[in-house]
Every structure is written in structure tokens, then in C-alpha cells.
Design a protein around this motif. Structure first.
Motif, PDB file in Angstrom:
ATOM      1  N   UNK A   1       4.136   0.584  -5.284  1.00 22.82           N
ATOM      2  CA  UNK A   1       2.808   0.478  -4.677  1.00 22.82           C
ATOM      3  C   UNK A   1       1.963  -0.454  -5.542  1.00 22.82           C
TER       4      UNK A   1
ATOM      5  N   UNK B   1       0.847  -1.203   0.000  1.00 19.17           N
ATOM      6  CA  UNK B   1       0.000   0.000   0.000  1.00 19.17           C
ATOM      7  C   UNK B   1       0.878   1.248   0.000  1.00 19.17           C
ATOM      8  N   UNK B   2       1.995   1.167   0.731  1.00 18.16           N
ATOM      9  CA  UNK B   2       2.992   2.236   0.695  1.00 18.16           C
ATOM     10  C   UNK B   2       4.290   1.678   1.270  1.00 18.16           C
ATOM     11  N   UNK B   3       5.408   2.395   1.058  1.00 21.69           N
ATOM     12  CA  UNK B   3       6.698   1.888   1.528  1.00 21.69           C
ATOM     13  C   UNK B   3       7.672   3.046   1.698  1.00 21.69           C
ATOM     14  N   UNK B   4       8.713   2.796   2.482  1.00 22.93           N
ATOM     15  CA  UNK B   4       9.789   3.783   2.625  1.00 22.93           C
ATOM     16  C   UNK B   4      11.045   3.071   3.099  1.00 22.93           C
ATOM     17  N   UNK B   5      12.138   3.818   3.128  1.00 22.18           N
ATOM     18  CA  UNK B   5      13.406   3.265   3.592  1.00 22.18           C
ATOM     19  C   UNK B   5      13.790   3.924   4.907  1.00 22.18           C
TER      20      UNK B   5
ATOM     21  N   UNK C   1      10.458  -0.512   4.992  1.00 19.47           N
ATOM     22  CA  UNK C   1       9.251  -0.794   5.767  1.00 19.47           C
ATOM     23  C   UNK C   1       8.053  -0.470   4.888  1.00 19.47           C
ATOM     24  N   UNK C   2       7.016  -1.276   4.982  1.00 17.19           N
ATOM     25  CA  UNK C   2       5.852  -1.060   4.122  1.00 17.19           C
ATOM     26  C   UNK C   2       4.552  -1.181   4.907  1.00 17.19           C
ATOM     27  N   UNK C   3       3.515  -0.604   4.344  1.00 21.17           N
ATOM     28  CA  UNK C   3       2.157  -0.923   4.754  1.00 21.17           C
ATOM     29  C   UNK C   3       1.680  -1.958   3.735  1.00 21.17           C
TER      30      UNK C   3
ATOM     31  N   UNK D   1      -4.703  -4.202   7.044  1.00 21.84           N
ATOM     32  CA  UNK D   1      -3.391  -3.723   6.642  1.00 21.84           C
ATOM     33  C   UNK D   1      -2.428  -3.952   7.796  1.00 21.84           C
ATOM     34  N   UNK D   2      -1.163  -4.271   7.467  1.00 26.20           N
ATOM     35  CA  UNK D   2      -0.150  -4.432   8.512  1.00 26.20           C
ATOM     36  C   UNK D   2       1.082  -3.603   8.160  1.00 26.20           C
ATOM     37  N   UNK D   3       1.832  -3.241   9.195  1.00 27.06           N
ATOM     38  CA  UNK D   3       3.135  -2.616   9.017  1.00 27.06           C
ATOM     39  C   UNK D   3       4.169  -3.730   9.095  1.00 27.06           C
TER      40      UNK D   3
ATOM     41  N   UNK E   1       8.384  -5.148   7.507  1.00 24.79           N
ATOM     42  CA  UNK E   1       9.533  -4.930   6.629  1.00 24.79           C
ATOM     43  C   UNK E   1       9.385  -5.761   5.363  1.00 24.79           C
TER      44      UNK E   1
ATOM     45  N   UNK F   1      16.743  -0.254   5.805  1.00 21.19           N
ATOM     46  CA  UNK F   1      15.818  -1.331   5.460  1.00 21.19           C
ATOM     47  C   UNK F   1      14.493  -0.732   4.981  1.00 21.19           C
TER      48      UNK F   1
END
Lengths: 141, 384
Positions: A100, A55-59, A75-77, A85-87, A89, A73
Motif C-alpha cells: 500500500x 490504495x489497496x490490493x488483492x490476488x 487487482x488494486x485500488x 481512485x480507479x480499480x 490490475x 492476478x
């Protein structure tokens, strides 16, 4: 060491065990015993398939204690196929570019080490990797 | 019952290695009490998030009451993540409103720089869902980056669309003697800034720092006629919560609690948002500023980024925002931040904002957020 804190979450961490609402059938993760959809009691266990989409991600560059060795690393939704939805890696990315909507699947990986590396407690949990067909497609390129 | 802010105090935000938690808090408390003249606080509400972790100190209510010479008054700490300052102010208002006390002192204090690096990230991450967010290595900054990434995906604004928020904040910070950063920055600098958590860059995140700010509240009918400063009235207060974990929301880009808290505060004040002369939003991250404008109803969904320009939110703009630099330039001393916002709004309403003074400031709206509006608390202040 917080052993009990991690131990009591083993079903969620290792097998994505959540709940299903017996009244409205909503799938619930993490388990919370009260259905967020209809407000009724929901204690029936439900094992999620572990499949979902980004759904979304970042570093993460500036990591907290216990995670610094792994940084940077991703991390994503992750929106699970069943709804919640979960948080988490993302892992096993190789040369794969994260996008996405990308299909992913759950794997169990080491999350962090508590205390020193030699004797500290290791915490394992769900992470997500590109779905199998996605990985095969990249390998074939 | 009318409640007024009779005194305010603040310390410069920054790295105060020479000052301890109690000293920096006392500085702000003393200033607020001095301004209030004869009015003495009967209760002390301390806003703080991290002292137990970063300074090894809990029980701040008694510590600070004792240190400030207020031994005997009732005192406690109020914590609601980044919204703690607003929560402490609201607790003080409720105590006066209920008739338990006639006056109350609110002090927000945070001492962030006694530890560095991963230890600080660890402490900040405790404001997330520990079992389902922080354990996965998420930090507040990375969480904001997840929202920013999704925002750009859904609404496709131009690449540097959010840059106007930090640029304007920095321009305003230049005129605030208590701001951490007092220098305007160029657009090119924003565009070249290194990534902290892509797509969120260094200028999209407010700096965490030490600071303390205080306000002294009193029942309006108890005010002495010779109060040294023009009184500012608290006319509305609203608070709301959302899910703690951002992944539990049906629509993570809707700051629902931010909207609810504004509606409640405006309703209590008996005004509409069009009657607000300036807005102090919680710009801990530039994406928060855009989403807060959308939640408040000033901008349509997905259009908040269009407000990131001088004509809209500059000191002479349609709705001046971050008028003393916001979190971005003044700095973000967590528990103190919500109180700084109120102190700055009071300066505007008294006409004491110096070169940052906005013309005809009669009504100000101040909002603080815990996480991505997991908690939202809004106050409306007005001058007589």
C-alpha cells in the motif's frame, strides 16, 4: 461480442480520459458529466497523467469467464495523483512485492478475450505497473 | 398503519440439484401461506438476482404466481444486488402502506448451483460496476478483500482479528436445521484456512448456495383473531444507496449507506439502537460484519473487529448477532438472503428459535447489503 460496449469506452480504457469540473476544478474519472463534488454539470475532457499510488490490493484466484487463463492476478485500488481512485490490475510486477502506498504508472495491456482464444475479440485497457524509478531500483538490487 | 408478518417459510440452504427454481420458491411460499391461515396474498414480490443468467429465466413474478396457484395477483421481481430481499420486503410494505393491497407475499429465491466455477463468478460480478470494476477482473470476493487489506493497513488489528465473526456464525449455525453448515469450527481451523483472495481466507467468505425464504405481510387491523402464529410487527424500514463502484467513495471503509439505512429505520420505529435486542448483519464477508458494526454506531471507526467475540455477539452476549448462523453458516442464496434474515428474526421474536433462542427478544434489527453497502436496507421488527 459486445463490440460497441467496449468501443465506446476507448478513450477511458486507452488514455484515461476523464473530466474536469469547470466550476470547482475537481478531476473526475470515470467521466459522469455531473461533478460528484459540487453537483454542477462537468463535461470538459481531462487526460489523467496515469501516475498514482496503490490504495489497496488483492490476488484473484477464482476468476470470472474470460479471465481464468490469467489467474491468479493482482487487482488494486489505485489513487491517481489528480485525486480519483480507479480499480485496475497490476502488471509487470516481476519479483516486486506489492505494498500500500507503492507508486505506480499506467500501461495499456490486454485485459481479456471475448469468445474463443483464436477468433474472439481482445479487450485492452489500462493496467498499472510499478513506477519507473521503482522498477530501476529493483533491477539494481 | 401497522403491518405484521403473519407467516414465514424457508427451505434448507444448500445444493439442491433435485429442485428447480420454481419448486424451491414454491416450498417457501407454501409454508408462509399455510402459517397465515385464511389470509391470501394480493401481491407477490420476488427477490432474485441471478435467475436470468444462471437459469435462463426472467419474468419470475408471473412464473411463481402461476406455479403457486396465485394466478391473477399482481407480481414482479425486485433486484438490488445482495440487498434484494430487503428491497422486496420494502416494496411490499409500501404497497400495503399506500393502500393498494391489504396483504402481500415476499419470496426470495436463488438457484446458484446449476452452474459452476467461472460462469457463477461472472454472474456475481454483474452486481459490480461492469465498465469500471468487473471488466478489470474484479469479483465481489476480491472487492471485499481490497477493503479488508486496507482495514488492516489503517487500523492494525491483530492478524486473526476478524476470525471471531465466522467462528460465532458457525457455532450458531449448528442449532439451525436450515443452515448449510451445522458444525462449529475451531479457531485453529480459521487460522490455517487457505486464501481465497488474500488477506481474505475461505472462512472470511459466506458460501453461495441455493435457497428460498418467504414472508406474508398483512395489515394488522385485518388479522383474524385466530391467527395460528403470534404476529410480529414491522416497525421500521430504511433504505439508502452509496456509489456503486467502491473506488468512487471518498472513504471506502465507511459504510455510509449502512449507517443511513439504520438511522432511517430507527427513526421510523421511534427507538434508539440501544433498544435493539439482536442484530442480523450482512456478513457475506467477515470484514462486512466489522464495518457494519462501525456504520451502525455500535463500534467506533476501526474498532468493529473488537466485537468478534462471544461476550459481545454470542447468543447470551451484549448484542447477539447472526443468531441462526448468519450468511456464513446458513449460507448466502443471494436474492433469498435478505428474506432468510427476516424469517430468522421472526423466529427469535416468536420464541421459536429452538436451541438458538435468545432470552427476551423483543426488538430485532435486520440489515442486508448490496455489495459493500452500495445498497443498504434495514428493517426493525418487534413482537407485541
Amino acid at each position: 461480442m459486445e463490440i460497441s460496449r467496449h468501443w465506446r469506452l476507448k478513450k477511458q480504457r486507452y488514455a484515461l480520459i476523464g473530466e474536469v469540473c469547470p466550476h470547482c476544478e475537481a478531476k473526475i474519472f470515470p467521466p459522469r458529466d455531473v461533478c460528484p463534488e459540487c453537483g454542477d454539470e462537468a463535461k470538459t475532457e481531462f487526460a489523467f497523467s496515469g501516475r498514482g499510488k496503490v490504495y489497496s490490493y488483492t490476488t484473484v484466484q477464482n476468476a470470472p469467464q474470460g479471465y481464468a487463463d490469467a489467474a491468479p492476478y493482482t487487482v488494486a485500488l489505485v489513487q491517481l495523483d489528480e485525486g480519483p481512485m480507479v480499480t485496475a490490475q497490476l502488471t509487470d510486477l516481476g519479483s516486486q512485492k506489492v505494498e500500500i502506498g507503492m507508486p505506480v504508472e499506467m500501461v495499456t495491456r490486454r485485459l481479456r478475450s471475448e469468445g474463443d482464444q483464436e477468433r474472439g475479440m481482445l479487450v485492452y485497457s489500462y493496467k498499472f505497473r510499478p513506477a519507473e524509478f521503482q522498477r530501476l531500483a529493483v533491477a539494481a538490487d | 398503519m401497522d403491518i405484521i408478518i403473519a407467516g414465514i417459510g424457508q427451505t434448507p440452504v444448500g445444493e439442491h440439484w433435485e429442485l428447480s427454481l420454481r419448486e424451491i420458491a414454491f416450498h417457501a411460499m407454501q409454508e408462509a401461506m399455510r402459517e397465515a391461515g385464511e389470509l391470501k396474498p394480493q401481491a407477490l414480490y420476488v427477490s432474485n438476482v441471478l435467475a436470468a443468467q444462471l437459469s435462463g429465466q426472467a419474468h419470475l413474478g408471473t412464473l411463481l404466481a402461476d406455479f403457486a396457484g396465485l394466478r391473477g395477483v399482481e407480481a414482479c421481481t425486485i433486484e438490488a444486488g445482495g440487498a434484494s430481499g430487503g428491497a422486496a420486503l420494502r416494496a411490499a410494505l409500501q404497497a400495503i402502506q399506500a393502500g393498494h393491497v391489504d396483504t402481500a407475499l415476499v419470496v426470495g429465491v436463488e438457484k446458484l448451483t446449476d452452474k459452476i466455477g467461472p460462469a457463477v463468478e461472472n454472474a456475481l460480478a454483474t452486481t459490480l460496476d461492469a465498465d469500471y470494476e468487473a471488466v478489470h477482473g474484479l469479483t465481489p470476493t476480491a472487492q471485499a478483500a481490497l477493503l479488508m487489506q486496507r482495514y488492516f493497513h489503517e487500523f492494525s488489528p491483530p492478524e486473526y482479528a476478524l476470525g471471531g465473526f465466522p467462528l460465532i456464525a458457525h457455532a450458531h449455525g449448528a442449532g439451525n436445521p436450515n443452515a448449510m453448515f451445522r458444525k462449529a469450527i475451531k479457531e485453529s481451523l480459521y487460522q490455517r484456512a487457505g486464501m481465497v483472495s488474500a488477506p481474505l481466507n475461505m472462512f472470511d467468505a459466506a458460501p453461495d448456495a441455493d435457497g428460498a425464504a418467504a414472508v406474508l405481510l398483512a395489515r394488522a387491523d385485518l388479522l383474524p383473531p385466530d391467527l395460528p402464529k403470534p404476529p410480529v410487527r414491522v416497525v421500521g424500514s430504511g433504505a439508502a444507496t452509496d456509489t456503486l463502484a467502491v473506488h468512487d467513495r471518498p472513504d471506502p471503509l465507511a459504510f455510509r449507506a449502512a449507517r443511513l439505512s439504520i438511522e432511517r429505520a430507527l427513526h421510523q420505529a421511534g427507538i434508539t439502537r440501544q433498544q435493539v435486542d439482536f442484530f442480523e448483519p450482512f456478513d457475506a464477508f467477515s470484514i462486512y460484519a466489522a464495518l457494519s458494526l462501525e456504520a451502525a454506531g455500535f463500534a467506533d471507526r476501526g474498532q468493529g473487529w473488537q466485537w468478534a467475540q462471544e461476550e459481545k455477539i454470542g447468543l447470551r452476549g451484549e448484542l447477539p448477532m447472526m443468531t441462526m448462523g448468519g450468511l456464513k453458516a446458513r449460507g448466502n442464496p443471494w436474492g433469498a438472503t435478505g428474506v432468510y434474515q427476516v424469517v430468522e428474526a421472526v423466529l427469535q421474536l416468536r420464541g421459536e428459535a429452538g436451541e438458538n433462542q435468545i432470552p427476551n427478544a423483543r426488538v430485532g434489527m435486520v440489515q442486508c447489503l448490496g455489495g459493500p453497502a452500495s445498497t443498504a436496507i434495514t428493517h426493525i421488527l418487534a413482537r407485541d
